[in-house]
Motif scaffolding. Structure first.
Motif, PDB file in Angstrom:
ATOM      1  N   GLY A 140       0.848  -1.194   0.000  1.00 35.32           N
ATOM      2  CA  GLY A 140       0.000   0.000   0.000  1.00 35.32           C
ATOM      3  C   GLY A 140       0.877   1.235   0.000  1.00 35.32           C
ATOM      4  N   ILE A 165      -5.995  -1.198   1.257  1.00 32.31           N
ATOM      5  CA  ILE A 165      -6.237  -1.503   2.677  1.00 32.31           C
ATOM      6  C   ILE A 165      -7.566  -2.252   2.836  1.00 32.31           C
ATOM      7  CG2 ILE A 165      -6.613  -0.468   4.969  1.00 32.31           C
ATOM      8  CD1 ILE A 165      -3.697  -0.396   3.861  1.00 32.31           C
ATOM      9  N   THR A 168      -7.177  -5.759   1.538  1.00 33.66           N
ATOM     10  CA  THR A 168      -6.385  -6.590   2.460  1.00 33.66           C
ATOM     11  C   THR A 168      -7.271  -7.159   3.563  1.00 33.66           C
ATOM     12  OG1 THR A 168      -4.408  -5.278   1.990  1.00 33.66           O
ATOM     13  CG2 THR A 168      -4.397  -6.575   4.035  1.00 33.66           C
ATOM     14  N   SER A 169      -8.123  -6.287   4.181  1.00 34.31           N
ATOM     15  CA  SER A 169      -8.980  -6.832   5.247  1.00 34.31           C
ATOM     16  C   SER A 169      -9.992  -7.826   4.700  1.00 34.31           C
ATOM     17  CB  SER A 169      -9.761  -5.757   6.018  1.00 34.31           C
ATOM     18  OG  SER A 169      -9.437  -4.497   5.622  1.00 34.31           O
ATOM     19  N   ALA A 184      -0.696  -6.058   4.627  1.00 34.53           N
ATOM     20  CA  ALA A 184      -0.239  -4.964   3.760  1.00 34.53           C
ATOM     21  C   ALA A 184       0.965  -4.302   4.409  1.00 34.53           C
ATOM     22  CB  ALA A 184      -1.351  -3.953   3.542  1.00 34.53           C
ATOM     23  N   CYS A 186       2.631  -0.430   4.300  1.00 33.83           N
ATOM     24  CA  CYS A 186       2.451   0.938   3.809  1.00 33.83           C
ATOM     25  C   CYS A 186       3.755   1.708   3.973  1.00 33.83           C
ATOM     26  CB  CYS A 186       1.331   1.632   4.580  1.00 33.83           C
ATOM     27  SG  CYS A 186      -0.271   0.890   4.272  1.00 33.83           S
ATOM     28  N   ASN A 240      -4.051  -6.825   8.637  1.00 37.45           N
ATOM     29  CA  ASN A 240      -3.719  -5.411   8.873  1.00 37.45           C
ATOM     30  C   ASN A 240      -2.435  -4.992   8.166  1.00 37.45           C
ATOM     31  OD1 ASN A 240      -1.967  -6.702  10.563  1.00 37.45           O
ATOM     32  ND2 ASN A 240      -3.203  -6.321  12.392  1.00 37.45           N
ATOM     33  N   ALA A 241      -2.110  -3.712   8.360  1.00 34.36           N
ATOM     34  CA  ALA A 241      -0.987  -3.134   7.616  1.00 34.36           C
ATOM     35  C   ALA A 241       0.118  -2.707   8.567  1.00 34.36           C
ATOM     36  CB  ALA A 241      -1.472  -1.924   6.825  1.00 34.36           C
TER      37      ALA A 241
END
Ligand code: NDP
Length: 251
Positions: A140, A165, A168-169, A184, A186, A240-241
């Protein structure tokens, strides 16, 4: 060798962050598919991997094409026997002020940065789910909106990275029960061709003043996080990221 005998596909891996991920994965024992738009550039990365004692396969793949993606996954499985890891890294920026942003600019950016990740994830998940193990890592950006950081003239890019995002979830919800973790990364400003495109030279000091680390990140600093997320050590992380930005978002 935390990725020993894992098979990984990295998209957009001819240069920049993708190239670093391919090399760090290979150093960690992974068999690496280096894919990008230009096959000759992919072959150069594979040569560097093999010169360093690793194993790689160069495949041309435009992530906007379902057919090329399916071909890439088939070649990876035919060559290495399975697919364990996908890193959805390919991305484009293309700065445009909103009033000059065309529908074509929008469709191209969303097509590569978001739809490309969906198409690759779906094709990869079809291999991973029956094996009950997989990792999908979506790249991301901190330019995703809603996190206190904004960059001008990239509405299309920001929207695409916000979508990453959400994707991804949503993927994690469906795939984690099958042993496929989806995460992810970022990044903040990482020293690549894309970052050079994003900022005019006179902006560099202004951007750097916002980064507590006092410098831009190196592609390898993202790659090492990807290697961790792809590893067994990250077995309970999904959905999550991780922000890799030298502290930018705390300013
Ligand atoms: P680069 O531009 O250096 O590399 C991106 C690679 O993706 C290029 O090799 C490019 O090929 C390839 N690519 C472009 N379009 C496609 C496509 N349709 N199919 C397959 N490959 C394609 O960028 P970075 O390494 O900096 O960026 C990698 C990822 O990290 C991107 O998703 C980006 O959004 C993200 N990111 C980067 C940041 C940074 O500061 N560098 C910050 C935050 C996120 P070609 O050269 O032929 O166009």
């Amino acid at each position: 060798m935390q990725l020993e005998n894992r098979v990984a596909i990295i998209t957009g891996a001819a240069r920049g962050i993708g190239e670093a991920i391919a090399k760090v994965f290979a150093q960690s024992g992974s068999l690496v598919v280096v894919s990008d738009l230009e096959i000759d550039e992919c072959r150069q990365v594979v040569k560097a991997i093999e010169d360093a004692g690793g194993k790689g396969l160069a495949i041309r793949c435009d992530v906007r094409s379902r057919q090329e993606i399916e071909n890439m996954v088939r070649q990876a499985v035919d060559t290495f026997g399975k697919l364990d890891i996908l890193v959805n890294n390919a991305g484009i920026l293309g700065r445009r002020p909103l009033l000059k942003l065309s529908e074509e600019d929008w469709d191209l950016t969303l097509g590569v940065n978001l739809k490309g990740q969906f198409l690759c994830a779906q094709a990869a998940a079809r291999e991973m789910v029956p094996n009950k193990w997989g990792r999908i890592i979506n790249i991301g950006s901190i330019s995703m909106g809603g996190c206190g950081m904004a960059y001008p003239h990239i509405a299309h890019y920001t929207a695409s990275k916000a979508g990453v995002i959400g994707l991804t979830s949503a993927l994690a919800l469906e795939l984690t029960p099958h042993g496929v973790n989806v995460t992810a990364i970022c990044p903040g400003v990482i020293d690549t061709a894309m970052a050079a495109e994003a900022k005019a030279p006179e902006q560099i000091d202004r951007v750097l003043a916002r980064v507590p680390a006092g410098r831009f990140g190196q592609p390898e600093e993202v790659a090492r996080v990807a290697a961790f997320l792809a590893s067994e050590e990250a077995s309970y992380i999904s959905g999550n990221a991780i922000i890799v930005d030298g502290g930018w978002l705390v300013t």
